[in-house]
Design an enzyme around this catalytic site. Sequence first.
Site, mmCIF file in Angstrom:
data_model
loop_
_atom_site.group_PDB
_atom_site.id
_atom_site.type_symbol
_atom_site.label_atom_id
_atom_site.label_comp_id
_atom_site.label_asym_id
_atom_site.label_seq_id
_atom_site.Cartn_x
_atom_site.Cartn_y
_atom_site.Cartn_z
ATOM 1 N N ARG A 139 0.836 -1.204 0.000
ATOM 2 C CA ARG A 139 0.000 0.000 0.000
ATOM 3 C C ARG A 139 0.865 1.245 0.000
ATOM 4 N NH1 ARG A 139 -2.859 4.053 2.641
ATOM 5 N NH2 ARG A 139 -5.028 4.247 1.963
ATOM 6 N N CYS A 140 1.924 1.250 0.790
ATOM 7 C CA CYS A 140 2.831 2.403 0.825
ATOM 8 C C CYS A 140 3.426 2.689 -0.546
ATOM 9 C CB CYS A 140 3.968 2.163 1.815
ATOM 10 S SG CYS A 140 3.488 2.177 3.555
#
EC number: 3.5.3.6
Length: 411
Positions: free
Chosen positions: A400-401
């Site tokens: 996600r990052c």
Amino acid sequence: MTDGPIKVNSEIGALKTVLLKRPGKELENLVPDYLDGLLFDDIPYLEVAQKEHDHFAQVLREEGVEVLYLEKLAAESIENPQVRSEFIDDVLAESKKTILGHEEEIKALFATLSNQELVDKIMSGVRKEEINPKCTHLVEYMDDKYPFYLDPMPNLYFTRDPQASIGHGITINRMFWRARRRESIFIQYIVKHHPRFKDANIPIWLDRDCPFNIEGGDELVLSKDVLAIGVSERTSAQAIEKLARRIFENPQATFKKVVAIEIPTSRTFMHLDTVFTMIDYDKFTMHSAILKAEGNMNIFIIEYDDVNKDIAIKQSSHLKDTLEDVLGIDDIQFIPTGNGDVIDGAREQWNDGSNTLCIRPGVVVTYDRNYVSNDLLRQKGIKVIEISGSELVRGRGGPRCMSQPLFREDI
């Protein structure tokens, strides 16, 4: 309303377009003496990190996702010579602490570069040895061993943080740490000047001149009606309130509630998405420390009060009850990182076991190293697509990052 180039009304709608940044030479400008200042704990091996990232991008393409690259879009945004000149001026203006008055020498170096080479050089940093100017200031005669005129930006492959797609708009974020503050300049120029975005009238919910810090890892779009935002070391309560007000006052925005969730201020709990991600209509990954705090949390639900013509704030201490209420779901399931084990949970949390990227309801991309968490997700009916991240994870960020959704299908 016709869809524009940005539309993100959930964390789980089918991902159609994503913004990535392929790790570059900036990682090779990491050295032990300056790791802390650049927010790294270790030095990734670039060649392997690039292979891992390329595989991540290929996995997304195989799932029907259009992959755009920050560095390519940025270069395409400065085709106009005047825009290119303004871009260079803006970058140097934010780097005065290190360039020591050598703007002209650095500009001379930049003048020899193509647009793509220029963007890559700004991202990777300018070493002092690259320009060797004549000393004109007393400070330059001192024994200063700092090797850069322009700092590298090794965190750029975490495209989640400098910006956040919310609805049909975007926040262009003021990052908390100086090491990352320049990162959002790229999306500013992309939205303003890139042919794909410049004429789309994209709402800028917050811009990088906002005096308050906010980072995309703390910004979660739970539904077309609800945002969840972490109050963290890197995202301030003032920024959250300002964002809520901007969204509530826009008649085209659909969001009715902003849920502010306070999390501990430590590197382990860097952003909300490192401890909490939505992976299905009724399922969330969760760090066990957050689960243990249930009943003692600081949660604030911000809404617009039509009667008083101002925001209204309600407080809660139970995350599960709050999410079930604002999302209208009867029984939300929290799936603990490392199955909540004191050892497995701590290890896999450090390696971003909670930081999953949902590419459609019930389908996530995760690091393969977090096998305890991945097995538990599968037991809960989640399809898990694993990627290798032994080098990528050294930057302390997961799938996600490393991704910024630009377009998701509605759910």
